[in-house]
Write an enzyme that holds these catalytic residues in place. Structure first.
Site, mmCIF file in Angstrom:
data_model
loop_
_atom_site.group_PDB
_atom_site.id
_atom_site.type_symbol
_atom_site.label_atom_id
_atom_site.label_comp_id
_atom_site.label_asym_id
_atom_site.label_seq_id
_atom_site.Cartn_x
_atom_site.Cartn_y
_atom_site.Cartn_z
ATOM 1 N N HIS A 72 0.849 -1.192 0.000
ATOM 2 C CA HIS A 72 0.000 0.000 0.000
ATOM 3 C C HIS A 72 0.881 1.238 0.000
ATOM 4 O O HIS A 72 1.844 1.313 0.763
ATOM 5 C CB HIS A 72 -0.900 0.020 1.249
ATOM 6 N N TYR A 196 -9.099 5.670 7.709
ATOM 7 C CA TYR A 196 -9.226 6.062 9.123
ATOM 8 C C TYR A 196 -10.297 7.153 9.177
ATOM 9 O O TYR A 196 -10.100 8.247 8.678
ATOM 10 C CB TYR A 196 -7.907 6.612 9.659
ATOM 11 N N PRO A 288 -3.460 0.406 18.917
ATOM 12 C CA PRO A 288 -3.225 -0.104 17.557
ATOM 13 C C PRO A 288 -3.413 0.930 16.443
ATOM 14 O O PRO A 288 -3.142 0.639 15.290
ATOM 15 C CB PRO A 288 -4.256 -1.226 17.430
ATOM 16 N N LYS A 292 1.718 -0.168 15.134
ATOM 17 C CA LYS A 292 3.131 -0.266 15.491
ATOM 18 C C LYS A 292 3.507 -1.511 16.295
ATOM 19 O O LYS A 292 4.686 -1.846 16.388
ATOM 20 C CB LYS A 292 3.543 0.971 16.307
ATOM 21 N N TYR A 380 4.406 6.439 9.918
ATOM 22 C CA TYR A 380 3.504 5.335 9.586
ATOM 23 C C TYR A 380 4.236 4.208 8.842
ATOM 24 O O TYR A 380 4.099 3.036 9.187
ATOM 25 C CB TYR A 380 2.326 5.839 8.742
HETATM 26 C C1 PHB Z 1 -5.346 -4.074 10.697
HETATM 27 O O1 PHB Z 1 -5.502 -4.255 9.468
HETATM 28 O O2 PHB Z 1 -5.519 -4.969 11.559
HETATM 29 C C2 PHB Z 1 -4.929 -2.703 11.180
HETATM 30 C C3 PHB Z 1 -4.534 -1.735 10.256
HETATM 31 C C4 PHB Z 1 -4.149 -0.470 10.695
HETATM 32 C C5 PHB Z 1 -4.166 -0.183 12.063
HETATM 33 C C6 PHB Z 1 -4.560 -1.158 12.992
HETATM 34 C C7 PHB Z 1 -4.949 -2.422 12.555
HETATM 35 O O3 PHB Z 1 -3.809 1.069 12.482
#
Ligand code: PHB
Ligand code: APR
Length: 385
Positions: A72, A196, A288, A292, A380
């Site tokens: 990505h 997000y 989460p 990280k 990120y």
């Molecule tokens: C996930 O795909 O489990 C995931 C992706 C991004 C995050 C947290 C979990 O910030």
């Protein structure tokens, strides 16, 4: 029994450490309290930093990740009725993330260790750590495993960190007034990249595992019972929080797994005591939001492997003595980033109206200033080693 490195825990940290040590000719034994099936089926994180991808590829366990993982090159921040892409290819050229489930990493590492004759002993719930400042050894069932050193890779609820005497560790922590309800569904992702979304109803995250499997998270109250969330309510709330821009429709499908994850920031310093070295969630936890946790575990293990390799080949203890200091610089960078992403994207009920305006203002800044967006992007995808 005797080994050079006794490893407690067969999660990403313990398994990767065993694998990397093996490549340096260093022997280890992994003791895991749960079953192999449990370890391989636990739905956890899903985003690999560039550095993590490089470690897996360079150590010969990246073949399936390269085949099945999803590279990505950006994420979307969705708020105020609009979507804003954080374009990694523009902000941090050449660096990206790979979406690949943590349980897939665990499966690949277990397969590699067993194929190489590695020793992973599952279903040992009574591991004990002993004589950490002398000649360390592990006990389990009726056996004793003598080691040169012990690696505590047994996660936040493990036995390693509590084996360090009272008064040695300094604990730094922060709780959050909400949790995440995680959902795994057999439905094609409704977007190519992660979304997000921050709205008045709360935060939602659209992620994925494959072209057929989507992964979602909803901000819920901190001790939310799972039974409050039947599938119909989950889809209705995901739609309410994600269908906030023109033209976006969330596809739905059978829910395969759901669970509530508490949000916590936690660091135990130092990450070592005598011949015990903590790595991964045993030493630190991040919310989460910044994806990280798994990547920090990899960074700790990379540092511990180098320090142990140096010690075994030269007898010099410098890097081992500096292990905690080496790891904590990156740990605290990730702690700050994860806290920052979490506070930026989650409406806090405890927040006053002023706090809400600060969040919106910062989101406007991050999505309009290249300098501000670069700070998000570089954290990120993962700061350089
Ligand atoms: C996930 O795909 O489990 C995931 C992706 C991004 C995050 C947290 C979990 O910030
Ligand atoms: N004895 C032996 N094994 C134990 C014990 C114990 N007393 N307690 C826990 N374990 C095992 C768990 O069953 C688990 O398999 O240790 C392992 C710890 O794995 P994780 O919790 O995954 O921690 P870590 O390897 O540090 O990975 C951190 O992975 O789980 C995610 O959210 C986490 O993203 C983070 C990353």
């Amino acid at each position: 029994m005797r080994t050079q490195v006794g490893i407690v825990g067969a999660g990403p940290a313990g398994l990767l450490l065993s694998h990397l040590l093996h490549l340096r000719g260093i022997d280890s034994v992994v003791l895991e309290s749960r079953s192999r099936e449990y370890c391989e089926s636990r739905v956890r994180a899903g985003v690999l930093e560039q550095g993590t991808v490089d470690v897996l590829n360079d150590s010969g366990v990246g073949e399936r990740m390269r085949r099945e993982g999803l590279p990505h090159h950006g994420i979307e921040l969705r708020y105020g009725g609009a979507g804003h892409r954080i374009a990694f290819e523009k902000l941090v050229p050449g660096r990206a993330i790979t979406v690949y489930g943590q349980q897939e990493v665990v499966k690949d590492l277990i397969a590699a260790r067993l194929a190489a004759g590695g020793k992973i002993i599952f279903d040992v719930p009574d591991v004990g750590l002993h004589d950490l400042t002398g000649s360390p050894y592990l006990t389990f069932q009726d056996q004793t495993l003598e080691c040169d050193v012990i690696a505590g890779c047994d996660g936040f609820h493990g036995v390693s960190r509590p084996s360090i005497p009272e008064g040695v560790l300094s604990i730094f922590e922060r709780d959050y007034p909400f949790a995440w309800l995680g959902v795994l569904a057999r439905v094609r992702p409704s977007a190519e990249e992660l979304i997000y979304a921050r709205g008045d109803r709360g935060f939602a995250l659209h992620s994925m595992r494959s072209p057929e499997i989507s992964r979602f998270y909803l901000q819920v109250p901190p001790d939310e019972p799972l039974e409050n969330w039947p599938d119909e309510r989950i889809w209705a709330e995901l739609k309410a929080r994600l269908e906030t821009v023109p033209g976006f429709t969330l596809a739905t499908g059978p829910i395969l797994e759901k669970g509530v994850t508490p949000m916590r920031s936690f660091v135990a310093e130092p990450m070592q005591y005598g011949r015990l070295y903590l790595a991964g969630d045993a030493a630190h936890i991040v919310p989460p939001t910044g994806a990280k946790g798994l990547n920090l575990a990899v960074a700790d293990v990379r540092a511990l492997t180098a320090a142990l390799g140096h010690w075994y080949s030269t007898g010099e203890t410098g890097p081992l003595d500096d292990y905690s200091r080496t790891c904590l610089r990156r740990v605290w960078r990730a702690q700050h980033f994860s806290w920052w992403m979490t506070t930026l994207l989650h409406p806090f009920e405890s927040d006053d109206a002023y706090g809400g305006r600060l969040q919106t203002s910062y989101l406007d800044y991050v999505t309009s200033s290249e300098a501000a967006a670069t700070t998000l992007a570089e954290n990120y995808v993962g700061m350089p080693w």
